[in-house]
Design an enzyme around this catalytic site. Structure first.
Site, mmCIF file in Angstrom:
data_model
loop_
_atom_site.group_PDB
_atom_site.id
_atom_site.type_symbol
_atom_site.label_atom_id
_atom_site.label_comp_id
_atom_site.label_asym_id
_atom_site.label_seq_id
_atom_site.Cartn_x
_atom_site.Cartn_y
_atom_site.Cartn_z
ATOM 1 N N HIS A 162 -5.596 -3.065 -2.485
ATOM 2 C CA HIS A 162 -5.343 -2.091 -3.565
ATOM 3 C C HIS A 162 -5.414 -2.722 -4.955
ATOM 4 O O HIS A 162 -5.343 -2.009 -5.950
ATOM 5 C CB HIS A 162 -3.981 -1.428 -3.367
ATOM 6 C CG HIS A 162 -3.921 -0.614 -2.122
ATOM 7 N ND1 HIS A 162 -4.372 0.682 -2.054
ATOM 8 C CD2 HIS A 162 -3.525 -0.937 -0.867
ATOM 9 C CE1 HIS A 162 -4.226 1.141 -0.822
ATOM 10 N NE2 HIS A 162 -3.718 0.171 -0.079
ATOM 11 N N SER A 177 0.786 -1.225 0.000
ATOM 12 C CA SER A 177 0.000 0.000 0.000
ATOM 13 C C SER A 177 0.822 1.280 0.000
ATOM 14 O O SER A 177 0.318 2.331 -0.367
ATOM 15 C CB SER A 177 -0.950 0.013 1.193
ATOM 16 O OG SER A 177 -0.250 -0.225 2.391
ATOM 17 N N LYS A 216 -11.664 0.902 -1.534
ATOM 18 C CA LYS A 216 -10.681 1.554 -2.403
ATOM 19 C C LYS A 216 -11.234 1.606 -3.825
ATOM 20 O O LYS A 216 -12.099 2.438 -4.080
ATOM 21 C CB LYS A 216 -9.344 0.867 -2.224
ATOM 22 C CG LYS A 216 -8.799 1.314 -0.853
ATOM 23 C CD LYS A 216 -7.715 0.566 -0.239
ATOM 24 C CE LYS A 216 -7.443 1.185 1.132
ATOM 25 N NZ LYS A 216 -6.738 0.309 2.030
HETATM 26 C C1 LIG Z 1 -6.742 0.145 3.426
HETATM 27 C C2 LIG Z 1 -6.180 -1.194 3.663
HETATM 28 C C3 LIG Z 1 -6.800 -2.086 4.529
HETATM 29 C C4 LIG Z 1 -7.973 -1.697 5.370
HETATM 30 O O1 LIG Z 1 -9.115 -1.593 4.612
HETATM 31 P P1 LIG Z 1 -10.291 -0.609 5.100
HETATM 32 O O2 LIG Z 1 -11.455 -1.094 4.352
HETATM 33 O O3 LIG Z 1 -9.855 0.764 4.760
HETATM 34 O O4 LIG Z 1 -10.414 -0.811 6.577
HETATM 35 C C5 LIG Z 1 -6.289 -3.353 4.631
HETATM 36 N N1 LIG Z 1 -5.179 -3.720 3.947
HETATM 37 C C6 LIG Z 1 -4.549 -2.873 3.135
HETATM 38 C C7 LIG Z 1 -3.332 -3.342 2.394
HETATM 39 C C8 LIG Z 1 -5.003 -1.591 2.974
HETATM 40 O O5 LIG Z 1 -4.358 -0.735 2.192
#
Ligand SMILES: *Cc1c(COP(=O)(O)O)cnc(C)c1O
Length: 387
Positions: free
Chosen positions: A210, A182, A241
């Protein structure tokens, strides 16, 4: 308590690590309105622009009118609506798994699933740069008696040594990794990880936060991109996302999901996600699976390639980025912060990421399918002048 608070905040100030919120009047996948000024938004994970897609917005609005703004109970009590079941069926069909389970957030999916799957006697092996939610899930598993081991980022020799060390002592071995990291935008070598796992009788869990909607021919993620979907046991992702809404999921076999439904504490002991959120996610998955989704994915890839190429041509250090997440490594915090402020002056919003989120300070530039080539070129010119 007063003394503790004052000292802790002073300490953050002294190290340049105090974080502040930047409230926006509005943000979509291209623009962010800050203090009345419209900036080009390179700080969002809304990679396909689905948060503002008319079909997604309409699905949320009409679900709110029909089913209300809140679910009123946890999933197992009376919080499960037909919509939740429909979302889970749609996730399983999209990911090509037997079953799927939705969680209120991706964070909660990780923190609930890992301890439920890896309790006493298990060993959990994680990449050092895994997302905080996976690390926290691993820590909870360790509290439940699992062994947690972290290998340096992408160090397969070390992972293999850990597997060798544990495959006789631990009845269950779980390798957990981000599929697309990320903060660095690089991909895990999933075929290699699956080879190692198979050689040592381990299971693989990947976090496609992602990569869901953005990677793979059909947007199913990095496992699709690498052709290893069948070899991955636990597919985790987020609806927050590229899918533009809020929520997390685990997709996998029927027994796996049935166990999580019974044991994942972040599923059991929290209120079900409200109907508008669920309806939006269903609509977003539908868009991802159509030609329109494919076109947005193609534009995203072209935009990401343009951004990476432009930064590299300007001799900026983008690490190993191979995606829409492009770090610009600037090891000195003060300089990095002033470049971020300078970019904002010139109309570009980027993430300014510091420890402990990352080991090395960097701008985190994330491009979406909604940016135009002119947006990207304007940013590149501003970055060249400032850095
Ligand atoms: C954003 C993210 C999460 C968490 O997801 P949310 O739905 O925002 O709680 C988990 N793993 C990764 C790699 C992320 O980038």
């Amino acid at each position: 308590m007063d003394e503790f608070l004052a000292n802790a905040l002073d300490d953050l100030d002294r190290r340049g690590l105090r974080r502040r919120l930047t409230p926006l009047q509005r943000a979509d996948a291209r623009h962010a309105v800050l203090d009345g000024r419209t900036l080009i938004n390179f700080a969002s994970n809304n990679y396909l622009g689905l948060s503002h897609h008319p079909a997604v917005v309409e699905a949320a609005a009409s679900a709110a009118r029909e089913a209300g703004a809140g679910a009123g109970a946890s999933r197992l009590l009376s919080g499960t609506l037909d919509l939740h079941t429909k979302l889970e069926a749609s996730l399983a069909a999209f990911k090509g798994t037997e079953s799927a389970l939705a969680f209120p957030t991706g964070y909660m999916a990780a923190v609930g699933a890992i301890p439920a799957l890896a309790g006493d006697g298990a060993a959990v092996l994680m990449d050092k740069l895994n997302h905080a939610s996976l690390i926290d899930g691993g820590r909870l598993a360790a509290q439940g008696g699992a062994t947690l081991r972290v290998y340096p980022h992408g160090n397969w020799d070390k992972l293999e040594r850990l597997l060798e060390r544990h495959d006789r002592s631990a009845p269950r071995l779980l390798i957990v990794t981000d599929s697309l990291f990320s903060m660095d935008g690089d991909l895990a070598d999933l075929p290699r990880i699956c080879d190692l796992a198979e050689r040592h009788g381990a299971s693989v869990m990947i976090d496609e936060a992602h990569a869901t909607g953005t990677f793979g021919e059909n947007g199913r993620g990095a496992a699709e991109h690498f052709g290893v979907e069948e070899r991955v046991r636990v597919h985790m992702g987020t609806l927050s996302k590229a899918l533009g809404g809020l929520g997390g999921y685990i997709a996998g076999g029927a027994d796996l999901i049935e166990l999580l439904r019974n044991r994942a504490r972040t599923f059991l002991y929290t209120t079900a996600a409200p109907a508008p959120v669920i309806a939006a996610a269903i609509a977003a998955i539908e868009v991802v699976r159509t030609d329109e989704g494919r076109r947005r994915r193609e534009t995203l890839r072209a935009n990401a390639a343009r951004l990476r190429r432009g930064l590299t041509e300007r001799d900026l250090d983008i690490g190993a980025s191979a995606s829409q997440i492009v770090p610009v490594i600037l090891p000195e915090i003060d300089r990095m912060m002033s470049v971020a402020a300078g970019l904002r002056e010139r109309g570009f919003l980027v993430g300014a990421i510091r420890p402990p989120t990352v080991p090395t300070p960097r701008l985190r530039v994330s491009v979406t399918a909604m940016h135009t080539p002119e947006d990207i070129d304007g940013f590149l010119d501003a970055a060249e002048e400032l850095i």
